[in-house]
Design a protein around this motif. Structure first.
Motif, PDB file in Angstrom:
ATOM      1  N   TYR A  96     100.506  51.384  55.230  1.00  0.00           N
ATOM      2  CA  TYR A  96      99.489  51.794  56.201  1.00  0.00           C
ATOM      3  C   TYR A  96      98.442  52.786  55.697  1.00  0.00           C
ATOM      4  CZ  TYR A  96     102.736  49.412  59.236  1.00  0.00           C
ATOM      5  OH  TYR A  96     103.543  48.455  59.793  1.00  0.00           O
TER       6      TYR A  96
ATOM      7  N   TYR B 183      99.140  46.471  55.376  1.00  0.00           N
ATOM      8  CA  TYR B 183      98.615  46.026  56.678  1.00  0.00           C
ATOM      9  C   TYR B 183      97.232  46.568  56.979  1.00  0.00           C
ATOM     10  CZ  TYR B 183     102.969  43.826  57.808  1.00  0.00           C
ATOM     11  OH  TYR B 183     104.044  42.980  57.786  1.00  0.00           O
TER      12      TYR B 183
ATOM     13  N   THR C  75     105.547  33.958  60.349  1.00  0.00           N
ATOM     14  CA  THR C  75     106.303  34.436  61.503  1.00  0.00           C
ATOM     15  C   THR C  75     106.400  33.246  62.457  1.00  0.00           C
ATOM     16  OG1 THR C  75     104.401  35.167  62.808  1.00  0.00           O
ATOM     17  CG2 THR C  75     105.296  36.759  61.248  1.00  0.00           C
TER      18      THR C  75
ATOM     19  N   ILE D 290     105.152  32.757  65.142  1.00  0.00           N
ATOM     20  CA  ILE D 290     103.864  32.453  65.770  1.00  0.00           C
ATOM     21  C   ILE D 290     103.083  31.451  64.942  1.00  0.00           C
ATOM     22  CG2 ILE D 290     101.636  33.487  66.358  1.00  0.00           C
ATOM     23  CD1 ILE D 290     103.271  36.163  66.480  1.00  0.00           C
TER      24      ILE D 290
ATOM     25  N   GLY E 115     101.538  45.587  67.905  1.00  0.00           N
ATOM     26  CA  GLY E 115     101.549  44.917  66.598  1.00  0.00           C
ATOM     27  C   GLY E 115     100.955  43.532  66.745  1.00  0.00           C
TER      28      GLY E 115
ATOM     29  N   GLU F 198      97.367  47.867  68.106  1.00  0.00           N
ATOM     30  CA  GLU F 198      97.496  47.440  66.710  1.00  0.00           C
ATOM     31  C   GLU F 198      97.109  48.598  65.802  1.00  0.00           C
ATOM     32  OE1 GLU F 198      98.587  44.761  64.640  1.00  0.00           O
ATOM     33  OE2 GLU F 198      97.808  46.212  63.189  1.00  0.00           O
ATOM     34  N   GLN F 199      97.952  48.818  64.803  1.00  0.00           N
ATOM     35  CA  GLN F 199      97.742  49.922  63.861  1.00  0.00           C
ATOM     36  C   GLN F 199      96.424  49.763  63.092  1.00  0.00           C
ATOM     37  OE1 GLN F 199     100.126  52.374  63.571  1.00  0.00           O
ATOM     38  NE2 GLN F 199      98.806  53.473  62.136  1.00  0.00           N
TER      39      GLN F 199
ATOM     40  N   ASN G 175     106.323  40.976  68.457  1.00  0.00           N
ATOM     41  CA  ASN G 175     106.995  40.058  67.536  1.00  0.00           C
ATOM     42  C   ASN G 175     106.882  40.642  66.135  1.00  0.00           C
ATOM     43  OD1 ASN G 175     108.246  37.396  66.918  1.00  0.00           O
ATOM     44  ND2 ASN G 175     106.393  37.119  65.697  1.00  0.00           N
ATOM     45  N   GLU G 176     108.011  40.937  65.528  1.00  0.00           N
ATOM     46  CA  GLU G 176     108.041  41.487  64.163  1.00  0.00           C
ATOM     47  C   GLU G 176     107.212  42.761  64.021  1.00  0.00           C
ATOM     48  OE1 GLU G 176     108.168  39.156  60.726  1.00  0.00           O
ATOM     49  OE2 GLU G 176     108.579  37.285  61.770  1.00  0.00           O
ATOM     50  N   LEU G 177     107.353  43.652  64.994  1.00  0.00           N
ATOM     51  CA  LEU G 177     106.726  44.977  64.866  1.00  0.00           C
ATOM     52  C   LEU G 177     107.709  45.946  64.205  1.00  0.00           C
ATOM     53  CD1 LEU G 177     104.675  47.298  65.666  1.00  0.00           C
ATOM     54  CD2 LEU G 177     106.049  47.529  67.730  1.00  0.00           C
TER      55      LEU G 177
HETATM   56  C1  LIG Z   1     104.830  41.971  60.557  1.00  0.00           C
HETATM   57  S1  LIG Z   1     103.283  42.188  61.322  1.00  0.00           S
HETATM   58  C2  LIG Z   1     103.481  41.117  62.720  1.00  0.00           C
HETATM   59  C3  LIG Z   1     102.180  40.636  63.301  1.00  0.00           C
HETATM   60  C4  LIG Z   1     102.317  39.648  64.469  1.00  0.00           C
HETATM   61  N1  LIG Z   1     103.005  40.271  65.582  1.00  0.00           N
HETATM   62  C5  LIG Z   1     103.037  38.376  64.013  1.00  0.00           C
HETATM   63  O1  LIG Z   1     104.192  38.160  64.409  1.00  0.00           O
HETATM   64  O2  LIG Z   1     102.439  37.597  63.248  1.00  0.00           O
HETATM   65  C6  LIG Z   1     103.401  43.819  62.026  1.00  0.00           C
HETATM   66  C7  LIG Z   1     102.108  44.302  62.685  1.00  0.00           C
HETATM   67  O3  LIG Z   1     102.382  45.523  63.390  1.00  0.00           O
HETATM   68  C8  LIG Z   1     101.298  46.436  63.184  1.00  0.00           C
HETATM   69  N2  LIG Z   1     101.820  47.799  63.468  1.00  0.00           N
HETATM   70  C9  LIG Z   1     102.581  48.585  62.701  1.00  0.00           C
HETATM   71  N3  LIG Z   1     102.886  49.745  63.322  1.00  0.00           N
HETATM   72  C10 LIG Z   1     102.325  49.663  64.549  1.00  0.00           C
HETATM   73  C11 LIG Z   1     102.304  50.537  65.685  1.00  0.00           C
HETATM   74  N4  LIG Z   1     102.942  51.701  65.691  1.00  0.00           N
HETATM   75  N5  LIG Z   1     101.633  50.125  66.781  1.00  0.00           N
HETATM   76  C12 LIG Z   1     100.994  48.930  66.806  1.00  0.00           C
HETATM   77  N6  LIG Z   1     100.967  48.076  65.750  1.00  0.00           N
HETATM   78  C13 LIG Z   1     101.633  48.429  64.646  1.00  0.00           C
HETATM   79  C14 LIG Z   1     100.901  46.148  61.750  1.00  0.00           C
HETATM   80  O4  LIG Z   1      99.608  46.640  61.436  1.00  0.00           O
HETATM   81  C15 LIG Z   1     100.994  44.624  61.703  1.00  0.00           C
HETATM   82  O5  LIG Z   1      99.797  44.018  62.124  1.00  0.00           O
END
Ligand SMILES: C[S@@+](CC[C@H](N)C(=O)[O-])C[C@H]1O[C@@H](n2cnc3c(N)ncnc32)[C@H](O)[C@@H]1O
Length: 381
Positions: free
Chosen positions: A32, A39, A54, A56, A89, A120-121, A162-164
Protein backbone atom coordinates in the motif's frame (compact mmCIF):
# COMPACT_ATOMS: atom_id res chain seq x y z
CA UNK A 1 14.27 2.79 -11.31
CA UNK A 2 11.56 0.10 -10.97
CA UNK A 3 9.02 -0.19 -8.13
CA UNK A 4 10.92 -3.03 -6.55
CA UNK A 5 14.10 -1.06 -5.99
CA UNK A 6 12.23 2.09 -4.93
CA UNK A 7 10.34 0.09 -2.30
CA UNK A 8 13.56 -1.65 -1.24
CA UNK A 9 15.14 1.77 -0.71
CA UNK A 10 12.14 3.05 1.26
CA UNK A 11 12.13 0.01 3.56
CA UNK A 12 15.92 -0.02 3.97
CA UNK A 13 15.88 3.70 4.87
CA UNK A 14 13.11 3.11 7.38
CA UNK A 15 15.04 0.28 9.01
CA UNK A 16 18.21 2.44 9.11
CA UNK A 17 16.25 5.21 10.79
CA UNK A 18 14.12 3.33 13.31
CA UNK A 19 15.66 -0.15 13.49
CA UNK A 20 14.04 -3.39 12.36
CA UNK A 21 10.35 -3.24 11.50
CA UNK A 22 7.50 -5.67 12.05
CA UNK A 23 6.45 -7.91 9.15
CA UNK A 24 3.09 -6.06 9.23
CA UNK A 25 4.90 -2.77 8.49
CA UNK A 26 6.93 -4.46 5.73
CA UNK A 27 3.78 -5.92 4.15
CA UNK A 28 1.93 -2.58 4.43
CA UNK A 29 4.68 -0.84 2.41
CA UNK A 30 4.82 -3.64 -0.19
CA UNK A 31 1.05 -3.56 -0.75
CA UNK A 32 0.00 0.00 0.00
CA UNK A 33 2.89 2.51 -0.28
CA UNK A 34 1.25 5.34 -2.28
CA UNK A 35 2.07 5.07 -5.98
CA UNK A 36 4.39 2.07 -5.53
CA UNK A 37 2.64 -0.64 -3.52
CA UNK A 38 1.09 -3.69 -5.16
CA UNK A 39 -2.46 -2.36 -4.76
CA UNK A 40 -1.57 1.32 -5.01
CA UNK A 41 0.33 1.33 -8.31
CA UNK A 42 -1.08 1.14 -11.84
CA UNK A 43 -1.58 -2.19 -13.60
CA UNK A 44 -4.04 -5.01 -13.82
CA UNK A 45 -3.94 -7.20 -10.67
CA UNK A 46 -6.94 -9.52 -10.98
CA UNK A 47 -7.98 -11.71 -13.96
CA UNK A 48 -6.21 -13.35 -16.89
CA UNK A 49 -3.81 -10.44 -17.51
CA UNK A 50 -3.17 -9.95 -13.80
CA UNK A 51 -1.59 -12.08 -11.09
CA UNK A 52 -4.53 -14.03 -9.68
CA UNK A 53 -8.23 -14.77 -10.20
CA UNK A 54 -10.96 -14.01 -7.72
CA UNK A 55 -14.45 -15.52 -7.89
CA UNK A 56 -15.67 -12.27 -9.42
CA UNK A 57 -13.44 -12.58 -12.46
CA UNK A 58 -14.55 -16.18 -13.00
CA UNK A 59 -18.14 -15.26 -13.90
CA UNK A 60 -20.84 -12.66 -13.23
CA UNK A 61 -23.06 -15.46 -11.86
CA UNK A 62 -21.09 -15.20 -8.60
CA UNK A 63 -22.25 -11.61 -8.05
CA UNK A 64 -25.79 -12.42 -9.12
CA UNK A 65 -26.06 -15.14 -6.46
CA UNK A 66 -24.76 -12.74 -3.82
CA UNK A 67 -27.41 -10.28 -5.04
CA UNK A 68 -30.10 -12.95 -4.50
CA UNK A 69 -28.97 -13.27 -0.88
CA UNK A 70 -28.82 -9.50 -0.42
CA UNK A 71 -32.41 -9.21 -1.68
CA UNK A 72 -33.35 -11.85 0.89
CA UNK A 73 -31.64 -9.76 3.59
CA UNK A 74 -33.75 -6.79 2.51
CA UNK A 75 -36.87 -8.98 2.86
CA UNK A 76 -35.71 -10.12 6.32
CA UNK A 77 -35.52 -6.46 7.30
CA UNK A 78 -39.15 -6.08 6.15
CA UNK A 79 -38.42 -4.34 2.87
CA UNK A 80 -37.18 -0.95 4.08
CA UNK A 81 -37.77 1.93 1.63
CA UNK A 82 -34.07 2.86 1.88
CA UNK A 83 -31.30 0.25 1.85
CA UNK A 84 -27.55 0.90 1.64
CA UNK A 85 -25.05 -1.50 0.17
CA UNK A 86 -21.43 -0.96 1.17
CA UNK A 87 -18.55 -2.75 -0.55
CA UNK A 88 -15.15 -2.69 1.18
CA UNK A 89 -12.12 -3.40 -1.05
CA UNK A 90 -14.24 -2.78 -4.14
CA UNK A 91 -11.36 -2.96 -6.65
CA UNK A 92 -12.56 -1.96 -10.11
CA UNK A 93 -16.27 -2.30 -9.16
CA UNK A 94 -16.92 -5.54 -11.09
CA UNK A 95 -18.71 -7.34 -8.25
CA UNK A 96 -20.75 -4.25 -7.37
CA UNK A 97 -21.81 -4.00 -11.02
CA UNK A 98 -22.99 -7.64 -11.16
CA UNK A 99 -24.96 -7.13 -7.94
CA UNK A 100 -26.51 -3.82 -9.01
CA UNK A 101 -27.44 -5.18 -12.47
CA UNK A 102 -29.25 -8.11 -10.86
CA UNK A 103 -31.10 -5.93 -8.36
CA UNK A 104 -32.15 -3.38 -10.98
CA UNK A 105 -33.52 -6.16 -13.23
CA UNK A 106 -35.07 -8.42 -10.63
CA UNK A 107 -35.84 -6.37 -7.52
CA UNK A 108 -37.26 -3.03 -8.76
CA UNK A 109 -38.90 -2.18 -5.44
CA UNK A 110 -35.63 -2.64 -3.55
CA UNK A 111 -33.61 -0.94 -6.27
CA UNK A 112 -35.73 2.24 -6.01
CA UNK A 113 -34.38 2.92 -2.50
CA UNK A 114 -30.89 1.52 -3.05
CA UNK A 115 -27.61 3.37 -2.49
CA UNK A 116 -24.14 1.86 -3.02
CA UNK A 117 -21.13 3.13 -1.09
CA UNK A 118 -17.69 2.01 -2.27
CA UNK A 119 -14.77 1.87 0.15
CA UNK A 120 -11.38 1.30 -1.45
CA UNK A 121 -7.85 1.90 -0.24
CA UNK A 122 -6.65 2.96 -3.69
CA UNK A 123 -8.47 6.23 -4.56
CA UNK A 124 -7.51 6.19 -8.25
CA UNK A 125 -9.81 3.17 -8.75
CA UNK A 126 -12.78 5.53 -8.43
CA UNK A 127 -12.68 6.34 -12.15
CA UNK A 128 -12.73 2.61 -13.08
CA UNK A 129 -15.63 2.11 -10.66
CA UNK A 130 -17.51 5.08 -12.14
CA UNK A 131 -17.09 3.61 -15.61
CA UNK A 132 -17.99 0.06 -14.61
CA UNK A 133 -21.07 1.24 -12.71
CA UNK A 134 -22.14 3.91 -15.23
CA UNK A 135 -25.69 2.50 -15.40
CA UNK A 136 -26.13 3.03 -11.64
CA UNK A 137 -24.15 6.23 -11.21
CA UNK A 138 -26.87 8.24 -9.51
CA UNK A 139 -26.91 5.69 -6.67
CA UNK A 140 -23.16 5.72 -6.01
CA UNK A 141 -21.19 7.29 -3.19
CA UNK A 142 -17.63 6.86 -1.95
CA UNK A 143 -16.19 6.68 1.54
CA UNK A 144 -12.44 6.57 2.26
CA UNK A 145 -11.09 3.82 4.56
CA UNK A 146 -10.09 6.55 7.05
CA UNK A 147 -13.61 7.98 7.14
CA UNK A 148 -14.95 4.43 7.42
CA UNK A 149 -12.68 3.74 10.42
CA UNK A 150 -13.38 7.13 12.06
CA UNK A 151 -16.92 6.20 13.10
CA UNK A 152 -18.55 9.13 11.25
CA UNK A 153 -20.03 6.87 8.55
CA UNK A 154 -23.16 4.88 9.47
CA UNK A 155 -25.71 2.97 7.40
CA UNK A 156 -28.53 0.40 7.42
CA UNK A 157 -28.36 -2.40 4.87
CA UNK A 158 -25.57 -4.78 3.94
CA UNK A 159 -21.81 -4.43 3.91
CA UNK A 160 -20.03 -7.04 1.82
CA UNK A 161 -16.43 -7.78 0.87
CA UNK A 162 -14.65 -10.31 -1.30
CA UNK A 163 -10.98 -11.04 -0.58
CA UNK A 164 -10.44 -7.92 1.52
CA UNK A 165 -9.18 -9.42 4.76
CA UNK A 166 -6.58 -11.68 3.12
CA UNK A 167 -4.97 -8.48 1.78
CA UNK A 168 -4.57 -6.76 5.18
CA UNK A 169 -1.02 -6.61 6.62
CA UNK A 170 -0.27 -9.26 9.29
CA UNK A 171 2.22 -9.75 12.11
CA UNK A 172 4.20 -12.97 11.99
CA UNK A 173 5.07 -15.04 15.04
CA UNK A 174 7.05 -18.16 15.86
CA UNK A 175 6.88 -20.36 18.96
CA UNK A 176 10.36 -20.99 20.41
CA UNK A 177 11.62 -22.90 23.47
CA UNK A 178 11.78 -19.43 25.01
CA UNK A 179 8.10 -18.62 24.34
CA UNK A 180 6.22 -16.73 21.66
CA UNK A 181 8.37 -14.42 19.49
CA UNK A 182 7.53 -11.98 16.73
CA UNK A 183 9.30 -12.06 13.37
CA UNK A 184 10.88 -8.70 12.47
CA UNK A 185 12.44 -7.58 9.20
CA UNK A 186 15.98 -6.20 9.48
CA UNK A 187 18.59 -5.33 6.85
CA UNK A 188 22.06 -6.88 6.62
CA UNK A 189 24.58 -6.33 3.82
CA UNK A 190 21.83 -4.96 1.59
CA UNK A 191 19.52 -7.97 2.11
CA UNK A 192 16.39 -8.26 4.22
CA UNK A 193 16.78 -10.75 7.06
CA UNK A 194 14.30 -11.99 9.64
CA UNK A 195 14.89 -11.70 13.38
CA UNK A 196 12.72 -13.22 16.11
CA UNK A 197 12.27 -11.27 19.33
CA UNK A 198 9.71 -10.25 21.94
CA UNK A 199 6.34 -9.28 20.35
CA UNK A 200 5.94 -5.60 19.46
CA UNK A 201 2.55 -5.43 21.19
CA UNK A 202 0.71 -7.48 23.86
CA UNK A 203 -2.26 -7.57 21.45
CA UNK A 204 -0.56 -10.46 19.60
CA UNK A 205 -0.62 -12.83 22.59
CA UNK A 206 -4.12 -11.59 23.48
CA UNK A 207 -5.27 -12.43 19.95
CA UNK A 208 -4.09 -16.04 20.28
CA UNK A 209 -5.54 -16.35 23.79
CA UNK A 210 -8.96 -15.16 22.58
CA UNK A 211 -9.12 -18.04 20.10
CA UNK A 212 -7.49 -20.53 22.51
CA UNK A 213 -4.58 -21.25 20.19
CA UNK A 214 -1.26 -22.51 21.54
CA UNK A 215 1.36 -22.83 18.85
CA UNK A 216 3.69 -25.83 18.89
CA UNK A 217 7.48 -25.38 19.24
CA UNK A 218 8.92 -24.30 15.89
CA UNK A 219 5.50 -23.41 14.47
CA UNK A 220 5.19 -20.13 12.56
CA UNK A 221 1.92 -18.30 12.08
CA UNK A 222 0.36 -14.99 11.20
CA UNK A 223 -1.68 -12.72 13.46
CA UNK A 224 -3.92 -10.31 11.57
CA UNK A 225 -4.59 -7.51 14.06
CA UNK A 226 -6.12 -5.44 11.26
CA UNK A 227 -8.95 -7.95 10.80
CA UNK A 228 -10.69 -7.46 14.19
CA UNK A 229 -10.03 -3.72 13.93
CA UNK A 230 -11.70 -3.60 10.53
CA UNK A 231 -14.64 -5.65 11.79
CA UNK A 232 -15.05 -3.32 14.79
CA UNK A 233 -15.26 -0.36 12.37
CA UNK A 234 -17.74 -2.25 10.21
CA UNK A 235 -19.86 -3.15 13.22
CA UNK A 236 -19.82 0.45 14.49
CA UNK A 237 -20.88 1.73 11.07
CA UNK A 238 -23.78 -0.74 10.81
CA UNK A 239 -26.97 0.57 12.48
CA UNK A 240 -28.93 -2.46 11.43
CA UNK A 241 -28.54 -5.06 8.74
CA UNK A 242 -25.83 -7.49 7.64
CA UNK A 243 -22.11 -7.98 7.10
CA UNK A 244 -21.25 -10.58 4.46
CA UNK A 245 -17.58 -11.57 4.26
CA UNK A 246 -16.14 -13.82 1.56
CA UNK A 247 -12.52 -14.89 1.72
CA UNK A 248 -10.29 -17.91 1.90
CA UNK A 249 -9.45 -19.22 5.31
CA UNK A 250 -10.49 -21.51 8.14
CA UNK A 251 -11.77 -21.55 11.71
CA UNK A 252 -8.82 -20.94 14.09
CA UNK A 253 -8.36 -24.59 15.12
CA UNK A 254 -7.84 -25.56 11.48
CA UNK A 255 -5.84 -22.48 10.51
CA UNK A 256 -3.36 -22.75 13.37
CA UNK A 257 -2.98 -26.55 13.25
CA UNK A 258 0.64 -27.70 13.74
CA UNK A 259 0.36 -29.25 10.25
CA UNK A 260 0.64 -25.71 8.87
CA UNK A 261 4.10 -25.31 10.36
CA UNK A 262 5.12 -22.34 8.23
CA UNK A 263 1.87 -20.37 8.37
CA UNK A 264 -0.10 -19.35 5.29
CA UNK A 265 1.78 -16.49 3.62
CA UNK A 266 1.50 -16.80 -0.15
CA UNK A 267 2.57 -14.43 -2.90
CA UNK A 268 1.11 -14.27 -6.40
CA UNK A 269 2.90 -13.08 -9.50
CA UNK A 270 1.40 -13.70 -12.93
CA UNK A 271 -0.54 -16.74 -11.72
CA UNK A 272 2.54 -18.33 -10.14
CA UNK A 273 2.58 -19.01 -6.42
CA UNK A 274 5.66 -17.83 -4.57
CA UNK A 275 6.42 -18.31 -0.88
CA UNK A 276 9.15 -15.68 -0.53
CA UNK A 277 7.68 -12.24 0.31
CA UNK A 278 11.08 -10.52 -0.06
CA UNK A 279 11.07 -10.88 -3.85
CA UNK A 280 9.58 -8.46 -6.43
CA UNK A 281 8.49 -5.92 -3.82
CA UNK A 282 5.31 -4.17 -4.95
CA UNK A 283 5.05 -6.39 -8.02
CA UNK A 284 3.74 -9.53 -6.35
CA UNK A 285 0.69 -9.84 -4.14
CA UNK A 286 1.22 -10.98 -0.53
CA UNK A 287 -1.72 -12.69 1.17
CA UNK A 288 -2.61 -14.83 4.16
CA UNK A 289 -5.56 -17.06 5.00
CA UNK A 290 -8.28 -15.54 7.15
CA UNK A 291 -9.02 -16.65 10.73
CA UNK A 292 -12.82 -16.75 10.75
CA UNK A 293 -13.06 -17.64 14.45
CA UNK A 294 -11.65 -14.22 15.33
CA UNK A 295 -14.18 -12.51 13.06
CA UNK A 296 -17.01 -14.43 14.74
CA UNK A 297 -15.80 -13.85 18.31
CA UNK A 298 -14.99 -10.18 17.76
CA UNK A 299 -18.30 -9.73 15.97
CA UNK A 300 -20.15 -11.00 19.05
CA UNK A 301 -18.17 -8.63 21.27
CA UNK A 302 -19.28 -5.69 19.13
CA UNK A 303 -22.98 -6.59 19.06
CA UNK A 304 -23.15 -8.74 15.91
CA UNK A 305 -24.89 -12.07 15.65
CA UNK A 306 -23.30 -14.86 13.64
CA UNK A 307 -26.01 -16.07 11.24
CA UNK A 308 -24.15 -18.38 8.90
CA UNK A 309 -20.62 -19.61 8.28
CA UNK A 310 -19.57 -22.22 5.74
CA UNK A 311 -17.82 -23.11 2.53
CA UNK A 312 -18.42 -20.97 -0.55
CA UNK A 313 -19.78 -23.97 -2.46
CA UNK A 314 -22.49 -24.51 0.17
CA UNK A 315 -23.36 -20.83 0.10
CA UNK A 316 -23.54 -20.66 -3.68
CA UNK A 317 -25.53 -23.88 -4.07
CA UNK A 318 -28.09 -23.03 -1.42
CA UNK A 319 -28.40 -19.39 -2.50
CA UNK A 320 -29.21 -20.40 -6.07
CA UNK A 321 -26.18 -20.73 -8.36
CA UNK A 322 -27.68 -23.66 -10.24
CA UNK A 323 -30.87 -21.70 -10.95
CA UNK A 324 -28.76 -18.70 -11.94
CA UNK A 325 -26.67 -20.71 -14.41
CA UNK A 326 -29.80 -22.41 -15.80
CA UNK A 327 -31.40 -19.02 -16.35
CA UNK A 328 -28.34 -17.66 -18.09
CA UNK A 329 -28.18 -20.84 -20.19
CA UNK A 330 -31.78 -20.43 -21.32
CA UNK A 331 -30.97 -16.97 -22.60
CA UNK A 332 -27.73 -18.04 -24.26
CA UNK A 333 -27.71 -19.92 -27.54
CA UNK A 334 -24.12 -20.86 -28.32
CA UNK A 335 -22.89 -24.28 -27.19
CA UNK A 336 -19.53 -22.73 -26.48
CA UNK A 337 -21.10 -20.36 -23.95
CA UNK A 338 -23.03 -23.25 -22.37
CA UNK A 339 -19.81 -25.18 -21.89
CA UNK A 340 -18.15 -22.11 -20.41
CA UNK A 341 -21.01 -21.80 -17.91
CA UNK A 342 -20.65 -25.42 -16.83
CA UNK A 343 -16.92 -24.96 -16.32
CA UNK A 344 -17.61 -21.80 -14.34
CA UNK A 345 -19.96 -23.60 -12.05
CA UNK A 346 -17.30 -26.24 -11.52
CA UNK A 347 -14.58 -23.72 -10.73
CA UNK A 348 -16.67 -21.77 -8.23
CA UNK A 349 -18.06 -24.72 -6.32
CA UNK A 350 -15.59 -27.62 -6.73
CA UNK A 351 -14.34 -28.57 -3.27
CA UNK A 352 -11.09 -30.06 -4.59
CA UNK A 353 -8.80 -27.75 -6.47
CA UNK A 354 -11.60 -25.24 -7.15
CA UNK A 355 -12.59 -22.18 -5.14
CA UNK A 356 -15.43 -23.90 -3.33
CA UNK A 357 -13.90 -25.20 -0.12
CA UNK A 358 -11.01 -23.01 1.03
CA UNK A 359 -13.24 -20.04 0.32
CA UNK A 360 -15.68 -19.34 3.10
CA UNK A 361 -18.67 -17.12 3.61
CA UNK A 362 -19.57 -15.50 6.92
CA UNK A 363 -22.84 -13.65 7.46
CA UNK A 364 -23.31 -11.54 10.57
CA UNK A 365 -26.18 -9.23 11.48
CA UNK A 366 -27.29 -6.54 13.87
CA UNK A 367 -30.82 -5.58 14.84
CA UNK A 368 -32.53 -8.05 12.51
CA UNK A 369 -35.02 -10.36 14.15
CA UNK A 370 -34.50 -14.04 13.16
CA UNK A 371 -33.37 -13.47 9.57
CA UNK A 372 -34.28 -16.18 7.07
CA UNK A 373 -31.42 -16.34 4.60
CA UNK A 374 -31.23 -18.40 1.42
CA UNK A 375 -28.00 -20.06 2.52
CA UNK A 376 -29.74 -21.29 5.69
CA UNK A 377 -32.05 -23.47 3.56
CA UNK A 378 -29.16 -25.87 2.88
CA UNK A 379 -28.24 -27.73 -0.27
CA UNK A 380 -30.75 -30.06 -1.92
CA UNK A 381 -33.75 -28.50 -0.20
C1 LIG B 1 -7.46 -8.87 -3.11
S1 LIG B 1 -8.11 -7.34 -3.63
C2 LIG B 1 -9.80 -7.82 -3.93
C3 LIG B 1 -10.52 -6.91 -4.88
C4 LIG B 1 -11.96 -7.33 -5.22
N1 LIG B 1 -12.78 -7.33 -4.02
C5 LIG B 1 -11.96 -8.70 -5.90
O1 LIG B 1 -12.40 -9.68 -5.28
O2 LIG B 1 -11.52 -8.79 -7.06
C6 LIG B 1 -8.20 -6.41 -2.12
C7 LIG B 1 -8.67 -4.96 -2.31
O3 LIG B 1 -8.90 -4.38 -1.02
C8 LIG B 1 -8.40 -3.03 -1.02
N2 LIG B 1 -8.18 -2.66 0.41
C9 LIG B 1 -7.19 -2.99 1.23
N3 LIG B 1 -7.36 -2.49 2.46
C10 LIG B 1 -8.54 -1.83 2.43
C11 LIG B 1 -9.31 -1.11 3.41
N4 LIG B 1 -8.90 -0.99 4.67
N5 LIG B 1 -10.48 -0.58 3.02
C12 LIG B 1 -10.93 -0.71 1.74
N6 LIG B 1 -10.23 -1.36 0.78
C13 LIG B 1 -9.07 -1.93 1.11
C14 LIG B 1 -7.16 -3.15 -1.88
O4 LIG B 1 -6.70 -1.89 -2.35
C15 LIG B 1 -7.64 -4.07 -3.00
O5 LIG B 1 -8.26 -3.35 -4.03
Amino acid sequence: MNEDSQLRDIITARIAEQGRITFADFMAVCLYEPGLGYYTSPGRKVGAEGDFYTSITVHGAFGRVIAREIAQMWRSMERPAAFTLVECGAGNGRLACDIMDFLSEREPEMYRGLRLVLVEQEPSLESAQREMLAAHVERLAWCSPDEFASGSFTFSGCLYSNELIDALPVHRVVMTSDGLKEVYVASKDGEFVEEADEPSTPEIAAYLTRIAVELHPGQQAEVNLNAPQWLASASRALKNGFILTIDYGYPAAELYTPRRKLGTILCYYRHQIEENPYLRLGLQDITTHVDFTTLMKCGEQTGLQNNWFGEQYRFLLSAGIVEEIEEIERSTVSDEEKLRLRLTLKKLIMPDGGMGETFKVLIQSKGVNAPRLLCQRGIGR
